[in-house]
Scaffold this active site. Structure first.
Site, PDB file in Angstrom:
ATOM      1  N   ASP A  80       0.848  -1.194   0.000  1.00 54.86           N
ATOM      2  CA  ASP A  80       0.000   0.000   0.000  1.00 54.86           C
ATOM      3  C   ASP A  80       0.888   1.250   0.000  1.00 54.86           C
ATOM      4  O   ASP A  80       1.803   1.358   0.825  1.00 54.86           O
ATOM      5  CB  ASP A  80      -0.851  -0.051   1.279  1.00 54.86           C
ATOM      6  CG  ASP A  80      -1.970   0.968   1.296  1.00 54.86           C
ATOM      7  OD1 ASP A  80      -2.400   1.400   0.213  1.00 54.86           O
ATOM      8  OD2 ASP A  80      -2.437   1.303   2.409  1.00 54.86           O
TER       9      ASP A  80
ATOM     10  N   SER B 138     -12.698   4.395   4.835  1.00 54.12           N
ATOM     11  CA  SER B 138     -13.289   3.975   6.113  1.00 54.12           C
ATOM     12  C   SER B 138     -14.520   4.813   6.410  1.00 54.12           C
ATOM     13  O   SER B 138     -14.573   6.002   6.077  1.00 54.12           O
ATOM     14  CB  SER B 138     -12.278   4.150   7.259  1.00 54.12           C
ATOM     15  OG  SER B 138     -11.384   3.060   7.287  1.00 54.12           O
TER      16      SER B 138
ATOM     17  N   ASN C  87     -10.204   0.548  -0.100  1.00 49.77           N
ATOM     18  CA  ASN C  87      -9.178   0.464   0.955  1.00 49.77           C
ATOM     19  C   ASN C  87      -9.717   0.891   2.312  1.00 49.77           C
ATOM     20  O   ASN C  87     -10.232   2.012   2.455  1.00 49.77           O
ATOM     21  CB  ASN C  87      -8.019   1.407   0.611  1.00 49.77           C
ATOM     22  CG  ASN C  87      -7.133   0.876  -0.479  1.00 49.77           C
ATOM     23  OD1 ASN C  87      -7.489  -0.072  -1.171  1.00 49.77           O
ATOM     24  ND2 ASN C  87      -5.969   1.483  -0.616  1.00 49.77           N
ATOM     25  N   ILE C  88      -9.561   0.019   3.282  1.00 54.60           N
ATOM     26  CA  ILE C  88     -10.049   0.312   4.627  1.00 54.60           C
ATOM     27  C   ILE C  88      -8.981  -0.047   5.658  1.00 54.60           C
ATOM     28  O   ILE C  88      -8.578  -1.209   5.760  1.00 54.60           O
ATOM     29  CB  ILE C  88     -11.369  -0.458   4.894  1.00 54.60           C
ATOM     30  CG1 ILE C  88     -12.449   0.088   3.953  1.00 54.60           C
ATOM     31  CG2 ILE C  88     -11.790  -0.339   6.364  1.00 54.60           C
ATOM     32  CD1 ILE C  88     -13.740  -0.686   3.930  1.00 54.60           C
TER      33      ILE C  88
ATOM     34  N   SER D   3      -8.470   2.596   8.699  1.00 53.65           N
ATOM     35  CA  SER D   3      -8.853   3.291   9.941  1.00 53.65           C
ATOM     36  C   SER D   3      -9.961   2.572  10.708  1.00 53.65           C
ATOM     37  O   SER D   3      -9.920   2.519  11.949  1.00 53.65           O
ATOM     38  CB  SER D   3      -9.298   4.724   9.626  1.00 53.65           C
ATOM     39  OG  SER D   3      -8.217   5.453   9.114  1.00 53.65           O
TER      40      SER D   3
HETATM   41  P1  13P Z   1      -8.774   4.878   5.633  1.00 51.54           P
HETATM   42  O1  13P Z   1      -7.870   5.728   6.456  1.00 51.54           O
HETATM   43  O2  13P Z   1     -10.018   5.601   5.265  1.00 51.54           O
HETATM   44  O3  13P Z   1      -9.063   3.577   6.266  1.00 51.54           O
HETATM   45  O4  13P Z   1      -8.009   4.578   4.250  1.00 51.54           O
HETATM   46  C1  13P Z   1      -7.105   3.523   4.156  1.00 51.54           C
HETATM   47  C2  13P Z   1      -6.322   3.547   2.889  1.00 51.54           C
HETATM   48  O5  13P Z   1      -6.600   4.233   1.946  1.00 51.54           O
HETATM   49  C3  13P Z   1      -5.158   2.658   2.836  1.00 51.54           C
HETATM   50  O6  13P Z   1      -4.440   2.844   1.666  1.00 51.54           O
HETATM   51  O1  G3H Z   2      -3.265   4.905   3.578  1.00 53.18           O
HETATM   52  C1  G3H Z   2      -2.522   4.675   4.523  1.00 53.18           C
HETATM   53  C2  G3H Z   2      -2.774   3.493   5.376  1.00 53.18           C
HETATM   54  O2  G3H Z   2      -3.819   3.747   6.266  1.00 53.18           O
HETATM   55  C3  G3H Z   2      -1.524   3.028   6.053  1.00 53.18           C
HETATM   56  O3  G3H Z   2      -1.156   3.869   7.084  1.00 53.18           O
HETATM   57  O4  G3H Z   2       1.282   4.304   6.710  1.00 53.18           O
HETATM   58  O5  G3H Z   2       0.245   4.549   8.977  1.00 53.18           O
HETATM   59  O6  G3H Z   2       0.579   2.291   7.979  1.00 53.18           O
HETATM   60  P1  G3H Z   2       0.339   3.757   7.723  1.00 53.18           P
HETATM   61 ZN    ZN Z   3      -4.526   4.875   0.938  1.00 52.52          ZN
END
Ligand code: 13P
Ligand code: G3H
Ligand code: ZN
Length: 332
Positions: A101, A236, A276-277, A279
Protein backbone atom coordinates in the site's frame (compact mmCIF):
# COMPACT_ATOMS: atom_id res chain seq x y z
CA UNK A 1 18.10 -14.39 11.09
CA UNK A 2 19.06 -11.36 8.98
CA UNK A 3 17.20 -8.11 9.68
CA UNK A 4 16.18 -7.71 6.05
CA UNK A 5 14.91 -10.32 3.62
CA UNK A 6 17.79 -11.60 1.50
CA UNK A 7 16.38 -14.38 -0.70
CA UNK A 8 13.88 -13.73 -3.46
CA UNK A 9 10.56 -15.53 -3.10
CA UNK A 10 7.65 -15.52 -5.52
CA UNK A 11 4.14 -14.92 -4.26
CA UNK A 12 3.10 -18.00 -6.20
CA UNK A 13 5.19 -20.16 -3.85
CA UNK A 14 3.36 -18.61 -0.89
CA UNK A 15 -0.10 -19.24 -2.33
CA UNK A 16 -1.13 -15.64 -3.08
CA UNK A 17 -2.73 -14.51 -6.33
CA UNK A 18 -2.35 -11.21 -8.15
CA UNK A 19 -5.37 -8.92 -8.51
CA UNK A 20 -6.08 -9.45 -12.23
CA UNK A 21 -8.77 -12.10 -11.95
CA UNK A 22 -10.17 -10.64 -8.73
CA UNK A 23 -10.83 -7.34 -10.49
CA UNK A 24 -12.24 -8.99 -13.62
CA UNK A 25 -14.78 -10.83 -11.44
CA UNK A 26 -15.55 -7.76 -9.34
CA UNK A 27 -16.17 -5.67 -12.45
CA UNK A 28 -18.52 -8.33 -13.84
CA UNK A 29 -20.29 -8.87 -10.52
CA UNK A 30 -20.72 -5.20 -9.57
CA UNK A 31 -18.87 -5.37 -6.26
CA UNK A 32 -15.53 -4.26 -4.82
CA UNK A 33 -12.77 -6.44 -3.38
CA UNK A 34 -11.89 -5.41 0.19
CA UNK A 35 -8.34 -4.19 0.75
CA UNK A 36 -7.74 -4.29 4.48
CA UNK A 37 -4.50 -3.13 6.11
CA UNK A 38 -2.75 -5.08 8.81
CA UNK A 39 0.24 -4.52 11.07
CA UNK A 40 0.07 -7.45 13.45
CA UNK A 41 -1.04 -11.05 13.90
CA UNK A 42 -4.49 -10.34 15.33
CA UNK A 43 -5.45 -8.06 12.43
CA UNK A 44 -4.17 -10.61 9.92
CA UNK A 45 -6.12 -13.43 11.60
CA UNK A 46 -9.28 -11.33 11.74
CA UNK A 47 -9.13 -10.28 8.09
CA UNK A 48 -8.56 -13.81 6.85
CA UNK A 49 -11.16 -15.36 9.14
CA UNK A 50 -13.78 -12.79 8.16
CA UNK A 51 -13.12 -13.16 4.44
CA UNK A 52 -13.07 -16.96 4.51
CA UNK A 53 -16.34 -17.01 6.47
CA UNK A 54 -17.87 -14.40 4.14
CA UNK A 55 -16.64 -16.27 1.05
CA UNK A 56 -15.02 -13.04 -0.14
CA UNK A 57 -11.78 -12.53 -2.07
CA UNK A 58 -9.41 -10.29 -0.12
CA UNK A 59 -6.42 -8.03 -0.59
CA UNK A 60 -4.12 -7.96 2.43
CA UNK A 61 -2.39 -4.59 2.49
CA UNK A 62 0.89 -3.63 4.06
CA UNK A 63 2.11 -0.06 4.06
CA UNK A 64 5.76 0.92 4.18
CA UNK A 65 5.18 1.78 7.84
CA UNK A 66 3.72 -1.66 8.54
CA UNK A 67 6.66 -3.31 6.82
CA UNK A 68 9.14 -1.29 8.87
CA UNK A 69 7.15 -2.05 12.04
CA UNK A 70 6.82 -5.79 11.59
CA UNK A 71 10.07 -6.60 9.71
CA UNK A 72 10.10 -7.71 6.08
CA UNK A 73 11.46 -11.18 6.80
CA UNK A 74 8.90 -11.91 9.50
CA UNK A 75 6.14 -10.70 7.19
CA UNK A 76 7.24 -13.09 4.48
CA UNK A 77 6.84 -15.96 6.93
CA UNK A 78 3.59 -14.58 8.29
CA UNK A 79 2.31 -14.51 4.74
CA UNK A 80 3.29 -18.13 4.23
CA UNK A 81 1.75 -19.03 7.58
CA UNK A 82 -1.47 -17.25 6.75
CA UNK A 83 -1.86 -19.20 3.54
CA UNK A 84 -1.23 -22.46 5.41
CA UNK A 85 -3.73 -21.46 8.10
CA UNK A 86 -6.38 -20.71 5.52
CA UNK A 87 -6.23 -24.33 4.33
CA UNK A 88 -7.44 -25.44 7.76
CA UNK A 89 -10.75 -23.56 7.52
CA UNK A 90 -13.67 -25.93 7.01
CA UNK A 91 -15.26 -23.39 4.62
CA UNK A 92 -12.34 -23.79 2.18
CA UNK A 93 -9.91 -21.14 0.92
CA UNK A 94 -10.60 -17.84 -0.85
CA UNK A 95 -8.27 -15.93 -3.21
CA UNK A 96 -5.84 -13.74 -1.28
CA UNK A 97 -3.53 -11.06 -2.70
CA UNK A 98 -0.63 -9.55 -0.73
CA UNK A 99 -0.36 -5.90 -1.71
CA UNK A 100 2.05 -3.06 -0.95
CA UNK A 101 0.00 0.00 0.00
CA UNK A 102 1.38 3.43 -0.97
CA UNK A 103 4.79 2.31 -2.19
CA UNK A 104 6.73 5.56 -2.46
CA UNK A 105 9.84 4.44 -4.36
CA UNK A 106 10.72 2.08 -7.19
CA UNK A 107 13.18 0.34 -4.83
CA UNK A 108 10.52 -0.39 -2.22
CA UNK A 109 8.19 -1.83 -4.87
CA UNK A 110 10.98 -4.02 -6.24
CA UNK A 111 11.86 -5.24 -2.75
CA UNK A 112 8.23 -6.24 -2.13
CA UNK A 113 8.00 -7.98 -5.50
CA UNK A 114 11.16 -9.92 -4.58
CA UNK A 115 9.66 -10.81 -1.20
CA UNK A 116 6.36 -12.47 -1.95
CA UNK A 117 3.99 -9.61 -2.73
CA UNK A 118 1.55 -10.34 -5.55
CA UNK A 119 0.58 -6.72 -6.11
CA UNK A 120 2.13 -3.32 -5.44
CA UNK A 121 0.97 0.26 -5.43
CA UNK A 122 3.39 2.89 -6.65
CA UNK A 123 2.10 6.17 -5.38
CA UNK A 124 3.89 8.88 -7.31
CA UNK A 125 0.79 11.02 -7.57
CA UNK A 126 2.33 13.97 -5.75
CA UNK A 127 4.99 14.29 -8.48
CA UNK A 128 4.36 16.28 -11.65
CA UNK A 129 2.37 14.22 -14.18
CA UNK A 130 5.29 13.20 -16.45
CA UNK A 131 7.39 12.13 -13.45
CA UNK A 132 4.44 10.09 -12.11
CA UNK A 133 4.22 8.36 -15.52
CA UNK A 134 7.97 7.66 -15.59
CA UNK A 135 8.19 6.22 -12.05
CA UNK A 136 5.01 4.18 -12.43
CA UNK A 137 6.14 2.74 -15.77
CA UNK A 138 9.44 1.64 -14.25
CA UNK A 139 7.61 -0.30 -11.53
CA UNK A 140 5.22 -1.86 -14.06
CA UNK A 141 8.12 -3.03 -16.25
CA UNK A 142 9.72 -4.83 -13.30
CA UNK A 143 6.48 -6.16 -11.78
CA UNK A 144 5.07 -7.63 -14.96
CA UNK A 145 8.20 -9.74 -15.45
CA UNK A 146 7.05 -11.59 -12.32
CA UNK A 147 3.31 -11.45 -13.06
CA UNK A 148 2.80 -9.00 -10.19
CA UNK A 149 0.01 -6.45 -10.69
CA UNK A 150 0.50 -2.71 -10.19
CA UNK A 151 -1.80 0.04 -8.91
CA UNK A 152 -0.96 3.63 -9.85
CA UNK A 153 -2.54 6.84 -8.65
CA UNK A 154 -3.67 10.07 -10.25
CA UNK A 155 -4.78 12.93 -8.04
CA UNK A 156 -3.92 13.37 -4.37
CA UNK A 157 -6.18 12.63 -1.41
CA UNK A 158 -6.38 14.99 1.52
CA UNK A 159 -4.82 13.54 4.66
CA UNK A 160 -1.57 11.70 4.82
CA UNK A 161 0.03 10.04 1.83
CA UNK A 162 3.64 8.95 1.89
CA UNK A 163 4.32 10.95 5.02
CA UNK A 164 3.38 14.07 3.04
CA UNK A 165 0.43 15.85 4.54
CA UNK A 166 -2.07 17.34 2.12
CA UNK A 167 -4.47 19.92 3.43
CA UNK A 168 -6.78 19.71 0.43
CA UNK A 169 -7.77 17.08 -2.10
CA UNK A 170 -6.44 17.42 -5.58
CA UNK A 171 -9.18 15.65 -7.52
CA UNK A 172 -8.19 13.38 -10.37
CA UNK A 173 -8.34 15.06 -13.77
CA UNK A 174 -10.38 12.67 -15.97
CA UNK A 175 -8.61 14.06 -19.05
CA UNK A 176 -5.38 12.40 -17.86
CA UNK A 177 -6.54 8.88 -17.02
CA UNK A 178 -6.50 7.33 -20.50
CA UNK A 179 -3.03 8.63 -21.30
CA UNK A 180 -1.74 7.54 -17.88
CA UNK A 181 -3.07 4.00 -18.17
CA UNK A 182 -1.79 3.64 -21.72
CA UNK A 183 1.71 5.05 -21.02
CA UNK A 184 2.31 3.22 -17.73
CA UNK A 185 0.63 -0.15 -18.33
CA UNK A 186 -0.81 -0.19 -14.78
CA UNK A 187 -3.41 -2.82 -13.88
CA UNK A 188 -5.58 -0.55 -11.74
CA UNK A 189 -5.84 3.14 -10.98
CA UNK A 190 -6.49 4.91 -7.67
CA UNK A 191 -8.39 8.15 -8.13
CA UNK A 192 -9.24 11.06 -5.89
CA UNK A 193 -12.96 11.88 -5.70
CA UNK A 194 -13.23 13.33 -2.22
CA UNK A 195 -12.28 10.49 0.12
CA UNK A 196 -9.34 11.03 2.45
CA UNK A 197 -7.20 9.03 4.83
CA UNK A 198 -7.65 8.75 8.56
CA UNK A 199 -10.51 9.23 11.02
CA UNK A 200 -11.10 12.95 10.47
CA UNK A 201 -11.99 13.05 6.80
CA UNK A 202 -14.27 16.05 6.58
CA UNK A 203 -14.67 19.22 8.58
CA UNK A 204 -18.37 19.07 9.48
CA UNK A 205 -20.29 20.62 12.33
CA UNK A 206 -22.17 18.30 14.73
CA UNK A 207 -25.34 17.04 13.07
CA UNK A 208 -24.15 17.91 9.56
CA UNK A 209 -23.47 15.10 7.11
CA UNK A 210 -20.25 14.65 5.17
CA UNK A 211 -20.11 16.10 1.64
CA UNK A 212 -20.96 13.56 -1.08
CA UNK A 213 -18.17 11.99 -3.12
CA UNK A 214 -17.58 13.40 -6.62
CA UNK A 215 -19.35 10.65 -8.55
CA UNK A 216 -19.29 12.96 -11.56
CA UNK A 217 -15.48 12.64 -11.67
CA UNK A 218 -15.72 8.86 -11.24
CA UNK A 219 -18.20 8.63 -14.12
CA UNK A 220 -16.01 10.74 -16.39
CA UNK A 221 -13.03 8.49 -15.57
CA UNK A 222 -15.08 5.37 -16.31
CA UNK A 223 -16.02 6.78 -19.70
CA UNK A 224 -12.38 7.40 -20.63
CA UNK A 225 -11.17 3.94 -19.54
CA UNK A 226 -14.22 1.66 -19.83
CA UNK A 227 -13.94 -1.61 -17.93
CA UNK A 228 -10.69 -0.57 -16.24
CA UNK A 229 -10.40 -1.31 -12.48
CA UNK A 230 -10.57 1.80 -10.31
CA UNK A 231 -9.44 1.96 -6.67
CA UNK A 232 -10.78 4.06 -3.80
CA UNK A 233 -8.45 4.93 -0.94
CA UNK A 234 -9.51 6.56 2.30
CA UNK A 235 -12.77 4.63 2.42
CA UNK A 236 -13.29 3.97 6.11
CA UNK A 237 -16.71 4.92 7.41
CA UNK A 238 -15.36 5.84 10.88
CA UNK A 239 -18.23 3.97 12.46
CA UNK A 240 -20.04 5.91 15.20
CA UNK A 241 -20.43 2.84 17.34
CA UNK A 242 -16.66 2.61 17.85
CA UNK A 243 -16.05 6.34 18.10
CA UNK A 244 -18.67 6.46 20.88
CA UNK A 245 -17.02 3.53 22.62
CA UNK A 246 -13.57 5.16 22.39
CA UNK A 247 -14.90 8.42 23.80
CA UNK A 248 -16.87 6.61 26.53
CA UNK A 249 -13.80 4.74 27.75
CA UNK A 250 -11.35 7.62 28.02
CA UNK A 251 -10.49 8.41 24.40
CA UNK A 252 -10.86 11.77 22.74
CA UNK A 253 -12.01 11.51 19.16
CA UNK A 254 -14.62 14.20 18.77
CA UNK A 255 -15.45 15.28 15.21
CA UNK A 256 -14.21 12.02 13.71
CA UNK A 257 -16.08 11.41 10.46
CA UNK A 258 -15.83 9.03 7.50
CA UNK A 259 -17.42 8.05 4.20
CA UNK A 260 -21.00 6.77 4.50
CA UNK A 261 -21.79 3.14 3.75
CA UNK A 262 -24.36 4.30 1.20
CA UNK A 263 -21.74 6.23 -0.81
CA UNK A 264 -19.41 3.23 -0.72
CA UNK A 265 -22.17 0.84 -1.83
CA UNK A 266 -22.78 3.08 -4.83
CA UNK A 267 -19.05 3.17 -5.66
CA UNK A 268 -18.72 -0.62 -5.30
CA UNK A 269 -21.35 -1.16 -7.99
CA UNK A 270 -19.34 0.95 -10.47
CA UNK A 271 -15.88 0.34 -11.93
CA UNK A 272 -14.46 0.70 -8.42
CA UNK A 273 -13.06 -2.80 -7.90
CA UNK A 274 -10.94 -2.22 -4.77
CA UNK A 275 -11.88 -0.31 -1.64
CA UNK A 276 -9.18 0.46 0.96
CA UNK A 277 -10.05 0.31 4.63
CA UNK A 278 -7.55 0.75 7.44
CA UNK A 279 -8.85 3.29 9.94
CA UNK A 280 -12.03 1.33 10.74
CA UNK A 281 -9.90 -1.61 11.85
CA UNK A 282 -7.76 0.66 14.01
CA UNK A 283 -10.85 2.15 15.62
CA UNK A 284 -12.37 -1.24 16.41
CA UNK A 285 -9.19 -2.43 18.11
CA UNK A 286 -8.78 0.78 20.07
CA UNK A 287 -12.42 0.80 21.20
CA UNK A 288 -12.42 -2.79 22.44
CA UNK A 289 -9.06 -2.52 24.16
CA UNK A 290 -10.11 0.71 25.90
CA UNK A 291 -13.31 -0.98 27.09
CA UNK A 292 -11.46 -3.98 28.52
CA UNK A 293 -8.93 -1.74 30.25
CA UNK A 294 -11.68 0.44 31.74
CA UNK A 295 -13.83 -2.46 32.91
CA UNK A 296 -11.02 -4.74 34.07
CA UNK A 297 -8.22 -2.55 35.40
CA UNK A 298 -6.31 -5.54 36.75
CA UNK A 299 -6.19 -7.35 33.40
CA UNK A 300 -2.67 -7.64 32.05
CA UNK A 301 -2.75 -10.68 29.76
CA UNK A 302 -2.58 -9.34 26.17
CA UNK A 303 -4.71 -12.25 24.97
CA UNK A 304 -7.55 -10.97 27.15
CA UNK A 305 -7.74 -7.65 25.33
CA UNK A 306 -6.34 -8.49 21.90
CA UNK A 307 -8.60 -11.56 21.71
CA UNK A 308 -11.87 -9.60 22.11
CA UNK A 309 -10.52 -6.95 19.72
CA UNK A 310 -9.89 -9.68 17.13
CA UNK A 311 -13.46 -11.01 17.56
CA UNK A 312 -14.94 -7.55 17.03
CA UNK A 313 -12.72 -7.01 13.96
CA UNK A 314 -14.07 -10.22 12.42
CA UNK A 315 -17.63 -8.95 12.95
CA UNK A 316 -16.85 -5.55 11.41
CA UNK A 317 -15.06 -6.98 8.34
CA UNK A 318 -17.86 -9.49 7.72
CA UNK A 319 -20.38 -6.68 7.86
CA UNK A 320 -18.35 -4.62 5.35
CA UNK A 321 -18.11 -7.55 2.95
CA UNK A 322 -21.82 -8.32 3.15
CA UNK A 323 -23.39 -4.89 3.43
CA UNK A 324 -20.98 -2.36 1.96
CA UNK A 325 -18.62 -3.86 -0.63
CA UNK A 326 -20.91 -6.66 -1.80
CA UNK A 327 -17.97 -9.09 -1.94
CA UNK A 328 -19.52 -11.68 0.42
CA UNK A 329 -20.71 -14.93 -1.10
CA UNK A 330 -18.75 -14.45 -4.34
CA UNK A 331 -16.46 -17.45 -3.80
CA UNK A 332 -18.18 -20.82 -3.82
P1 13P B 1 -8.77 4.88 5.63
O1 13P B 1 -7.87 5.73 6.46
O2 13P B 1 -10.02 5.60 5.27
O3 13P B 1 -9.06 3.58 6.27
O4 13P B 1 -8.01 4.58 4.25
C1 13P B 1 -7.10 3.52 4.16
C2 13P B 1 -6.32 3.55 2.89
O5 13P B 1 -6.60 4.23 1.95
C3 13P B 1 -5.16 2.66 2.84
O6 13P B 1 -4.44 2.84 1.67
O1 G3H C 1 -3.26 4.91 3.58
C1 G3H C 1 -2.52 4.67 4.52
C2 G3H C 1 -2.77 3.49 5.38
O2 G3H C 1 -3.82 3.75 6.27
C3 G3H C 1 -1.52 3.03 6.05
O3 G3H C 1 -1.16 3.87 7.08
O4 G3H C 1 1.28 4.30 6.71
O5 G3H C 1 0.24 4.55 8.98
O6 G3H C 1 0.58 2.29 7.98
P1 G3H C 1 0.34 3.76 7.72
ZN1 ZN D 1 -4.53 4.88 0.94
Amino acid sequence: MPATASKTVSYKELGFVNTREMFRDAMKGGYAVPAYNFNNMEQLQAILTACVRSRSPVILQLSKGARDYANATLLRWMGRGAMEMIKEFKEGPVPVALHLDHGDTVELCKSCIDNGFSSVMIDASHHPYEKNVEITREVVEYAHKYDVTVEGELGVLAGIEDEVSHEHSNYTDPAQVEDFVKKTGVDSLAISIGTSHGAFKFKVKPGESAPPLRFDILEQCEKRIPGFPIVLHGASSVLNEYIDMINKYGGKMENAVGVSAEQLRRAAKSAVCKINIDSDGRLVMTAVIRKVFAEKPTEFDPRKYLGPAREELIKMYMDKNANVLGSAGRIK
